[in-house]
Design a protein around this motif. Structure first.
Motif, PDB file in Angstrom:
ATOM      1  N   GLU A  31       0.825  -1.213   0.000  1.00  0.00           N
ATOM      2  CA  GLU A  31       0.000   0.000   0.000  1.00  0.00           C
ATOM      3  C   GLU A  31       0.857   1.260   0.000  1.00  0.00           C
ATOM      4  OE1 GLU A  31      -3.285   0.675  -0.531  1.00  0.00           O
ATOM      5  OE2 GLU A  31      -3.272  -1.462  -1.039  1.00  0.00           O
ATOM      6  N   VAL A  32       2.000   1.206   0.663  1.00  0.00           N
ATOM      7  CA  VAL A  32       2.920   2.351   0.653  1.00  0.00           C
ATOM      8  C   VAL A  32       3.472   2.535  -0.758  1.00  0.00           C
ATOM      9  CG1 VAL A  32       5.113   3.265   1.552  1.00  0.00           C
ATOM     10  CG2 VAL A  32       3.498   2.133   3.103  1.00  0.00           C
ATOM     11  N   MET A  33       3.803   1.436  -1.414  1.00  0.00           N
ATOM     12  CA  MET A  33       4.275   1.526  -2.805  1.00  0.00           C
ATOM     13  C   MET A  33       3.185   2.093  -3.708  1.00  0.00           C
ATOM     14  SD  MET A  33       7.464   0.828  -3.136  1.00  0.00           S
ATOM     15  CE  MET A  33       7.610   0.649  -4.903  1.00  0.00           C
ATOM     16  N   VAL A  34       1.949   1.684  -3.485  1.00  0.00           N
ATOM     17  CA  VAL A  34       0.830   2.237  -4.255  1.00  0.00           C
ATOM     18  C   VAL A  34       0.787   3.752  -4.064  1.00  0.00           C
ATOM     19  CG1 VAL A  34      -1.701   2.367  -4.400  1.00  0.00           C
ATOM     20  CG2 VAL A  34      -0.580   0.140  -4.272  1.00  0.00           C
ATOM     21  N   ASN A  35       0.875   4.191  -2.814  1.00  0.00           N
ATOM     22  CA  ASN A  35       0.811   5.625  -2.522  1.00  0.00           C
ATOM     23  C   ASN A  35       1.987   6.391  -3.120  1.00  0.00           C
ATOM     24  OD1 ASN A  35      -1.605   5.335  -1.110  1.00  0.00           O
ATOM     25  ND2 ASN A  35      -0.555   5.008   0.824  1.00  0.00           N
ATOM     26  N   ILE A  36       3.168   5.799  -3.067  1.00  0.00           N
ATOM     27  CA  ILE A  36       4.349   6.456  -3.644  1.00  0.00           C
ATOM     28  C   ILE A  36       4.192   6.593  -5.159  1.00  0.00           C
ATOM     29  CG2 ILE A  36       6.820   6.167  -4.144  1.00  0.00           C
ATOM     30  CD1 ILE A  36       7.105   4.936  -1.326  1.00  0.00           C
ATOM     31  N   ILE A  37       3.814   5.520  -5.806  1.00  0.00           N
ATOM     32  CA  ILE A  37       3.667   5.557  -7.270  1.00  0.00           C
ATOM     33  C   ILE A  37       2.534   6.497  -7.674  1.00  0.00           C
ATOM     34  CG2 ILE A  37       3.141   4.178  -9.325  1.00  0.00           C
ATOM     35  CD1 ILE A  37       4.638   1.837  -7.846  1.00  0.00           C
ATOM     36  N   TYR A  38       1.461   6.522  -6.890  1.00  0.00           N
ATOM     37  CA  TYR A  38       0.356   7.451  -7.134  1.00  0.00           C
ATOM     38  C   TYR A  38       0.863   8.896  -7.036  1.00  0.00           C
ATOM     39  CZ  TYR A  38      -3.849  10.187  -6.206  1.00  0.00           C
ATOM     40  OH  TYR A  38      -4.829  11.142  -6.233  1.00  0.00           O
ATOM     41  N   ASP A  39       1.562   9.206  -5.946  1.00  0.00           N
ATOM     42  CA  ASP A  39       2.094  10.553  -5.765  1.00  0.00           C
ATOM     43  C   ASP A  39       3.059  10.928  -6.891  1.00  0.00           C
ATOM     44  OD1 ASP A  39       0.617  10.913  -3.467  1.00  0.00           O
ATOM     45  OD2 ASP A  39       2.305  10.631  -2.090  1.00  0.00           O
ATOM     46  N   LEU A  40       3.915   9.988  -7.269  1.00  0.00           N
ATOM     47  CA  LEU A  40       4.838  10.249  -8.380  1.00  0.00           C
ATOM     48  C   LEU A  40       4.073  10.551  -9.664  1.00  0.00           C
ATOM     49  CD1 LEU A  40       7.642   7.563  -7.869  1.00  0.00           C
ATOM     50  CD2 LEU A  40       7.938  10.051  -7.867  1.00  0.00           C
ATOM     51  N   SER A  41       3.006   9.813  -9.916  1.00  0.00           N
ATOM     52  CA  SER A  41       2.201  10.027 -11.118  1.00  0.00           C
ATOM     53  C   SER A  41       1.596  11.429 -11.136  1.00  0.00           C
ATOM     54  CB  SER A  41       1.077   8.996 -11.203  1.00  0.00           C
ATOM     55  OG  SER A  41       1.594   7.698 -11.244  1.00  0.00           O
ATOM     56  N   ILE A  42       1.033  11.827 -10.002  1.00  0.00           N
ATOM     57  CA  ILE A  42       0.428  13.164  -9.900  1.00  0.00           C
ATOM     58  C   ILE A  42       1.486  14.249 -10.071  1.00  0.00           C
ATOM     59  CG2 ILE A  42      -0.746  14.776  -8.328  1.00  0.00           C
ATOM     60  CD1 ILE A  42      -2.602  12.577  -9.373  1.00  0.00           C
ATOM     61  N   LYS A  92      -0.585  -5.853  -9.645  1.00  0.00           N
ATOM     62  CA  LYS A  92      -1.601  -5.544  -8.633  1.00  0.00           C
ATOM     63  C   LYS A  92      -1.390  -4.130  -8.076  1.00  0.00           C
ATOM     64  CE  LYS A  92      -2.211  -7.271  -4.190  1.00  0.00           C
ATOM     65  NZ  LYS A  92      -2.150  -8.354  -3.223  1.00  0.00           N
ATOM     66  N   ILE A  93      -0.143  -3.768  -7.832  1.00  0.00           N
ATOM     67  CA  ILE A  93       0.174  -2.426  -7.335  1.00  0.00           C
ATOM     68  C   ILE A  93      -0.266  -1.378  -8.354  1.00  0.00           C
ATOM     69  CG2 ILE A  93       2.100  -0.839  -6.867  1.00  0.00           C
ATOM     70  CD1 ILE A  93       3.488  -3.228  -5.446  1.00  0.00           C
ATOM     71  N   TYR A  94       0.093  -1.581  -9.599  1.00  0.00           N
ATOM     72  CA  TYR A  94      -0.261  -0.604 -10.626  1.00  0.00           C
ATOM     73  C   TYR A  94      -1.761  -0.554 -10.894  1.00  0.00           C
ATOM     74  CZ  TYR A  94       4.146   1.453 -11.718  1.00  0.00           C
ATOM     75  OH  TYR A  94       5.290   2.200 -11.638  1.00  0.00           O
ATOM     76  N   LYS A  95      -2.436  -1.669 -10.731  1.00  0.00           N
ATOM     77  CA  LYS A  95      -3.892  -1.672 -10.879  1.00  0.00           C
ATOM     78  C   LYS A  95      -4.520  -0.784  -9.809  1.00  0.00           C
ATOM     79  CE  LYS A  95      -7.893  -4.687 -11.253  1.00  0.00           C
ATOM     80  NZ  LYS A  95      -8.440  -6.020 -11.133  1.00  0.00           N
ATOM     81  N   LYS A  96      -4.002  -0.879  -8.583  1.00  0.00           N
ATOM     82  CA  LYS A  96      -4.505  -0.042  -7.490  1.00  0.00           C
ATOM     83  C   LYS A  96      -4.205   1.438  -7.756  1.00  0.00           C
ATOM     84  CE  LYS A  96      -4.341  -3.442  -3.769  1.00  0.00           C
ATOM     85  NZ  LYS A  96      -3.729  -3.787  -2.462  1.00  0.00           N
ATOM     86  N   VAL A  97      -3.028   1.721  -8.303  1.00  0.00           N
ATOM     87  CA  VAL A  97      -2.674   3.108  -8.631  1.00  0.00           C
ATOM     88  C   VAL A  97      -3.654   3.654  -9.667  1.00  0.00           C
ATOM     89  CG1 VAL A  97      -0.934   4.615  -9.705  1.00  0.00           C
ATOM     90  CG2 VAL A  97      -0.229   2.866  -8.052  1.00  0.00           C
ATOM     91  N   ILE A  98      -3.931   2.877 -10.691  1.00  0.00           N
ATOM     92  CA  ILE A  98      -4.853   3.313 -11.746  1.00  0.00           C
ATOM     93  C   ILE A  98      -6.258   3.523 -11.179  1.00  0.00           C
ATOM     94  CG2 ILE A  98      -6.001   2.574 -13.873  1.00  0.00           C
ATOM     95  CD1 ILE A  98      -3.258   1.278 -14.630  1.00  0.00           C
ATOM     96  N   GLU A  99      -6.697   2.626 -10.314  1.00  0.00           N
ATOM     97  CA  GLU A  99      -8.015   2.788  -9.680  1.00  0.00           C
ATOM     98  C   GLU A  99      -8.057   4.080  -8.864  1.00  0.00           C
ATOM     99  OE1 GLU A  99      -8.666  -0.773  -7.376  1.00  0.00           O
ATOM    100  OE2 GLU A  99      -9.020  -1.992  -9.165  1.00  0.00           O
TER     101      GLU A  99
END
Length: 128
Positions: A31-42, A92-99
């Protein structure tokens, strides 16, 4: 963009390797990786669209992420390699980021719609 190239290159190299990637000493939760990748994307999207605003604010994307999550570049890289070595986890991580991105997009579209409706209600009726 450079993060995306790094990630894709990492996945390619790992998938061609028979050696499993060792678990990092400081393993970040998925979940932390999801949040990091999400933040990086934004932040990367903002950098592309509003470079001057990030520059005016003295925001360096990588350093911002490291400070926010209290990690360093080595921890981030080791975790990227570790998760990329397991394609199903990485997917799975990237799917969560996209969601998460899609949900945020829907929220923003609703806010814009509400703001537009509020503006239209305040405007006087057109004169004929």
């Amino acid at each position: 963009m450079k993060h995306l190239i790094f990630i894709l290159g990492t996945v390619f190299l790992i998938s061609c390797s028979n050696n499993p990637t060792p678990k990092p000493e400081n393993l970040l939760d998925e979940e932390v990786m999801v949040n990091i990748i999400y933040d990086l994307s934004i932040l990367q999207a903002a950098e592309g669209a509003y470079t001057y605003k990030l520059a005016d604010s003295n925001i360096e994307i990588d350093q911002y992420i490291f400070d926010k999550y209290k990690i360093d570049s080595t921890t981030f890289s080791q975790n990227q390699l570790y998760y990329a070595s397991d394609l199903s986890k990485y997917k799975k991580i990237y799917k969560k980021v996209i969601e998460k991105l899609d949900n945020e997009k829907l929220k923003n579209e609703e806010l814009l719609k509400d703001a537009d409706n509020a503006t239209k209600q305040k405007d006087p009726a057109p004169l004929n």
